[in-house]
Design a protein around this motif. Structure first.
Motif, PDB file in Angstrom:
ATOM      1  N   UNK A 152       0.794  -1.218   0.000  1.00  0.00           N
ATOM      2  CA  UNK A 152       0.000   0.000   0.000  1.00  0.00           C
ATOM      3  C   UNK A 152       0.825   1.265   0.000  1.00  0.00           C
ATOM      4  N   UNK A 153       0.292   2.315   0.597  1.00  0.00           N
ATOM      5  CA  UNK A 153       0.910   3.640   0.562  1.00  0.00           C
ATOM      6  C   UNK A 153       0.869   4.274   1.943  1.00  0.00           C
ATOM      7  N   UNK A 154       1.807   5.181   2.177  1.00  0.00           N
ATOM      8  CA  UNK A 154       1.791   5.953   3.412  1.00  0.00           C
ATOM      9  C   UNK A 154       2.027   7.422   3.105  1.00  0.00           C
ATOM     10  N   UNK A 155       1.264   8.279   3.755  1.00  0.00           N
ATOM     11  CA  UNK A 155       1.473   9.720   3.643  1.00  0.00           C
ATOM     12  C   UNK A 155       2.450  10.198   4.721  1.00  0.00           C
ATOM     13  N   UNK A 156       2.116   9.922   5.960  1.00  0.00           N
ATOM     14  CA  UNK A 156       2.984  10.311   7.050  1.00  0.00           C
ATOM     15  C   UNK A 156       4.111   9.308   7.225  1.00  0.00           C
ATOM     16  N   UNK A 157       4.713   9.306   8.405  1.00  0.00           N
ATOM     17  CA  UNK A 157       5.835   8.424   8.696  1.00  0.00           C
ATOM     18  C   UNK A 157       5.330   7.125   9.301  1.00  0.00           C
ATOM     19  N   UNK A 158       5.750   6.008   8.723  1.00  0.00           N
ATOM     20  CA  UNK A 158       5.424   4.698   9.268  1.00  0.00           C
ATOM     21  C   UNK A 158       6.721   4.062   9.736  1.00  0.00           C
ATOM     22  N   UNK A 179      12.768  -0.348  10.346  1.00  0.00           N
ATOM     23  CA  UNK A 179      12.809   0.593   9.242  1.00  0.00           C
ATOM     24  C   UNK A 179      11.704   1.617   9.322  1.00  0.00           C
ATOM     25  N   UNK A 180      11.892   2.715   8.575  1.00  0.00           N
ATOM     26  CA  UNK A 180      10.910   3.790   8.505  1.00  0.00           C
ATOM     27  C   UNK A 180      10.700   4.179   7.055  1.00  0.00           C
ATOM     28  N   UNK A 181       9.557   4.804   6.794  1.00  0.00           N
ATOM     29  CA  UNK A 181       9.278   5.349   5.463  1.00  0.00           C
ATOM     30  C   UNK A 181       8.218   6.423   5.609  1.00  0.00           C
ATOM     31  N   UNK A 182       8.239   7.390   4.706  1.00  0.00           N
ATOM     32  CA  UNK A 182       7.185   8.408   4.662  1.00  0.00           C
ATOM     33  C   UNK A 182       6.995   8.866   3.226  1.00  0.00           C
ATOM     34  N   UNK A 183       5.811   9.334   2.946  1.00  0.00           N
ATOM     35  CA  UNK A 183       5.462   9.828   1.622  1.00  0.00           C
ATOM     36  C   UNK A 183       5.836   8.807   0.540  1.00  0.00           C
ATOM     37  N   UNK A 184       5.380   7.580   0.733  1.00  0.00           N
ATOM     38  CA  UNK A 184       5.566   6.538  -0.269  1.00  0.00           C
ATOM     39  C   UNK A 184       4.196   6.198  -0.844  1.00  0.00           C
ATOM     40  N   UNK A 195       3.633  -1.510  14.479  1.00  0.00           N
ATOM     41  CA  UNK A 195       3.639  -0.636  13.300  1.00  0.00           C
ATOM     42  C   UNK A 195       3.057   0.702  13.716  1.00  0.00           C
ATOM     43  N   UNK A 196       3.907   1.733  13.729  1.00  0.00           N
ATOM     44  CA  UNK A 196       3.479   3.061  14.188  1.00  0.00           C
ATOM     45  C   UNK A 196       3.353   4.005  13.000  1.00  0.00           C
ATOM     46  N   UNK A 197       2.270   4.775  13.009  1.00  0.00           N
ATOM     47  CA  UNK A 197       2.037   5.773  11.952  1.00  0.00           C
ATOM     48  C   UNK A 197       1.870   7.134  12.601  1.00  0.00           C
ATOM     49  N   UNK A 198       2.520   8.159  12.000  1.00  0.00           N
ATOM     50  CA  UNK A 198       2.463   9.505  12.571  1.00  0.00           C
ATOM     51  C   UNK A 198       2.401  10.517  11.434  1.00  0.00           C
ATOM     52  N   UNK A 199       1.342  11.300  11.394  1.00  0.00           N
ATOM     53  CA  UNK A 199       1.215  12.338  10.363  1.00  0.00           C
ATOM     54  C   UNK A 199       1.203  13.731  10.975  1.00  0.00           C
TER      55      UNK A 199
END
Length: 808
Positions: A703-709, A719-724, A748-752
């Motif tokens: 899928x996709x992430x807007x904020x930081x996962x 690992x981390x990723x954002x805006x993917x 699994x943490x998500x922060x926008x």
């Protein structure tokens, strides 16, 4: 080229070319262009010169050299031009440039906006690639998504003016236009600020006030949102309209009429026609009136005689003739381009007139959006604060009316012509055009309303009794515009730099190695980046049919695993560009891995390899491996023959964690299959996973992430990723981890939160992520071969696929 070099290099290079072209235009016209109009007029000149030369394959390669030579001559002949440019208007232009560039600049990496939300940018990049070297000619192009895209636009006379400045900058800087697209749109917006600054001359007394008016008026919410959507034509047209009005005002006040003196105005008009085609004459007519209407005496010749308007016919003929001469390619192709847009289509009329033509809108835009204030993250939706929005719009409209009235009383017909003429044309288009065309006109005309409102506030501020009301109006309008754009900034769709950079790297390896197949929907990859590899996307515009095993075709935007594609269709491609995934099948045995990155793999069919006589696909989209029946194994062995071999890939079952099965944070929801979740606001998903043996595993989040996962295993960040942002079938690589046998805690943490661009935006076309997959990667798995006599060794094993390879 780095982010800093791109964002500094484009305005410097294009600014020098614009300045030199404008100074050359001054020499040719024997006039003096106001300092703040030099760069906008130069951009218009670049558009006209380049679009004239790119009409033919024989001259397209001369477009950029011609612009460079013209600019060099202008700079040599007008050495004082650099000193003239240095004035307060540059501050307004710089502020606007940074405002439009803020979403990309804040990421720290090259990119652009509007990704996935609108894929037109991929088409514009393809057009820029082609026209700057071959014009509209398509001869010599192999069948591909790139060729099919160009064939849908160039032969039909699609206007190219908006792309000329980008194309010239691309060739001068030697940089892919993909990385220059956002700074060019910001540059065009800066030219809008420069033109508006000129229109305030004689109206707003202080330089600081003129800078403030121009800087705010150049970023009305509707235009800003369209640009954040990838709207290049809208921002270019919005910049050219006040340029036309300002140059028309210069000709009105000049003592000399007609002839060479009207050349700058004619070039500006021609640039508008080059951007919108011949139909743009409706925008130009009210703007050029100040240049064509003079005054003459009524009655006897006395010093107190009355004066009345008189049309300068000679000036009109000169202007029309020079504009037509500068627009010959546009006029020749006008009927070819416009006829289909006004005729045919559902609901009567073409896309320009059909009342059901929405394009990428979800509904027709509100007329209130013309006011340039719309505090909604996505301009296609209504604001959450309806009452506040209405109050701000009323304040803008009221101040705008005051501005027009006061400007008229002061004798400033140019400002009135720009504001009323632009708004009037927009309203006329709204009454007759489709919602899709109406939305574009609202974006192009919206600077006029904000400009009129802020000018009205500035004029009222000059009167002591109205100073408080003026201050209140100015603050309300400016606050409404900036608030709206801040929300758009938060919901912008940013292109994933890493993915596109990898495709750019693959393009160097794949050039001339086509045809190439992409199994994901990738408009930027297939239409633009991999054009030299004759790439096609399985669910994009293409020339070859790419059927699945069941005979059906993928719908647009869908993704297919290589094992889902008909083997005969797959074997018609020499190269494969595949999205890396833990659940992807390995391509057939005659393909070899040539390159692998974080996001993509590049496979090529071995020159001496023969395709298998049969390829038995196993597994599913979630688990690429499955256990074949012994009957199928023996059947393939017989097909390979006594001297033949069987090829296969042993798989290890991935660990797939369905996020929807865990306890979700407040506000989050699951998709229908509970594998995916729609995220809204920060939150954490906690799960457990049990392994039977020690393993080295890659970790992927579909899928996709807007904020930081961020993913942690047993309390340790993996690992981390954002805006993917991904199309269907895409996954986010989160790293790799070595795990022992037993039970493991997964978080699994998500922060926008925070000021980063693109963190929000789940109200419309919401993104989701999940499942979370731990697996060995496909590229790590070797092909194993056994003789036909040893076929029984494959029974009961978890395999990706089996192939029959007869002896030569």
């Amino acid at each position: 080229m780095s982010l800093i070099l791109v964002w500094l290099g484009l305005p410097v290079a294009l600014g020098l070319l614009s300045l030199g072209s404008a100074l050359a235009l001054e020499r040719l016209s024997a006039t003096r262009i106001p300092a703040a109009l030099l760069l906008p007029a130069g951009l218009a000149t670049i558009i006209v010169v380049a679009q004239a030369l790119t009409v033919s394959d024989a001259t397209a390669g001369l477009a950029t050299p011609a612009v460079v030579v013209l600019a060099a001559c202008g700079l040599a002949l007008g050495r004082r031009g650099l000193r003239r440019v240095a004035s307060p208007w540059m501050l307004a232009a710089a502020l606007v440039y940074l405002a439009y560039g803020a979403p990309v600049l804040a990421t720290g990496a090259n990119g652009f906006v509007g990704y996935i939300k609108l894929d037109d940018t991929a088409t514009w990049l393809a057009i820029v690639d082609r026209v700057m070297t071959h014009g509209r000619d398509l001869h010599g192009l192999a069948p591909s998504t790139y060729e099919a895209t160009l064939a849908a636009y160039l032969p039909g006379g699609y206007p190219l003016g908006a792309f000329m400045g980008l194309g010239v900058a691309k060739q001068v800087l030697g940089t892919d236009p993909m990385w220059l697209f956002a700074p060019f749109c910001a540059y065009a917006a800066a030219m809008l600020a420069a033109a508006l600054y000129t229109l305030t001359d004689g109206i707003v007394a202080s330089a600081r006030g003129r800078v403030a008016v121009a800087a705010i008026a150049a970023q009305p919410a509707t235009l800003y949102a369209y640009t954040m959507w990838g709207g290049i034509k809208e921002v270019v047209v919005a910049a050219l309209l006040p340029l036309v009005a300002a140059l028309a005002g210069e000709r009105r006040s000049a003592a000399r009429e007609g002839g060479r003196a009207l050349l700058p105005l004619a070039v500006a008009c021609a640039a508008v026609l080059a951007t919108l085609s011949a139909g743009a004459v409706v925008w130009l007519a009210p703007l050029v009136l100040p240049a064509l209407v003079g005054v003459r005496a009524a009655g006897a010749a006395t010093t107190t005689r009355r004066r009345r308007p008189a049309l300068r016919w000679r000036s009109g003929l000169w202007l029309a003739g020079m504009t037509a001469a500068c627009s010959i390619p546009v006029l020749l192709l006008a009927e070819t381009f416009l006829r289909p847009l006004f005729m045919g289509g559902p609901g009567g009329g073409g896309v320009f007139t059909s009342q059901v033509e929405l394009g990428n809108l979800v509904r027709p835009l509100r007329l209130l959006q013309l006011a340039g204030i719309w505090p909604a993250g996505d301009f296609r939706l209504d604001p959450a604060h309806h009452t506040v929005t209405s109050m701000l719009v009323v304040a803008a409209v009221t101040a705008g009316i005051v501005g027009v009235v006061l400007a008229w009383r002061r004798g400033d017909r140019v400002l009135v012509a720009y504001v009323l003429g632009t708004i009037g044309v927009c309203l006329a288009i709204r009454s007759q055009g489709s919602p899709w065309v109406d939305a574009k006109s609202l974006a192009e005309a919206s600077p006029a309303v904000v400009f009129a409102a802020l000018t009205g506030a500035a004029l009222m501020f000059g009167r002591r009794d109205l100073r408080l009301a003026a201050l209140l109006a100015g603050v309300l309008v400016a606050s409404g515009v900036l608030w709206s754009n801040a929300l758009a900034y938060r919901e912008v769709n940013l292109a994933p730099h890493g993915q596109l950079a990898e495709l750019e790297q693959i393009s160097k390896l794949a050039a001339g190695q086509g045809p190439t197949l992409m199994t994901e929907f990738s408009s930027y990859g297939a239409r633009h980046i991999l054009r030299a590899a004759d790439a096609e996307s399985a669910s994009e515009l293409r020339r070859r049919q790419i059927p699945l095993r069941n005979g059906s075709l993928l719908p647009k935007g869908a993704h297919a695993d290589v094992d889902e594609i008909d083997p005969t269709a797959l074997q018609s491609y020499r190269s494969l560009v595949l999205r890396r995934s833990p659940t992807a099948s390995r391509p057939p045995s005659d393909f070899r891995l040539r390159w692998s990155g974080r996001y993509y793999e590049f496979w090529q069919r071995a020159p001496a390899a023969r395709p298998p006589s049969e390829h038995l696909a196993l597994g599913t989209s979630e688990d690429p491996g499955a256990v074949p029946t012994c009957a199928d194994v023996q059947r393939l062995a017989r097909k390979a023959g006594p001297s033949g071999r069987l090829a296969t890939v042993f798989r290890h079952r991935p660990a797939v964690l369905d996020l929807g099965s865990a306890t979700l944070p407040a506000g989050w929801s699951t998709a229908g299959d509970r594998e995916q979740v729609y995220y809204r606001g920060p939150g954490t998903i906690d799960m457990t996973m049990t392994l039977m043996s020690k393993q080295n595993l890659g970790v992927w989040l579909a899928g996709s992430t807007r904020g930081t996962v961020a993913l942690s295993v047993d309390g340790r960040i993996v690992g981390r990723a954002r805006q993917q942002l991904n199309w269907a079938g895409g996954s986010i690589p989160l790293g790799s981890v070595r795990l022992a046998a037993g039970r493991h805690r997964i978080a699994l943490r998500y922060d926008d939160r925070g000021p980063q661009p693109g963190n929000r935006g789940q109200e419309l076309n919401a993104f989701s992520f999940g499942p979370l997959v731990f697996a060995r990667e496909t590229a790590e798995l070797p092909v194993t071969t056994v003789t036909s006599a040893q076929a029984g060794r494959l029974c009961g094993r978890d395999l990706d696929w089996i192939e029959a390879l007869p002896a030569r």
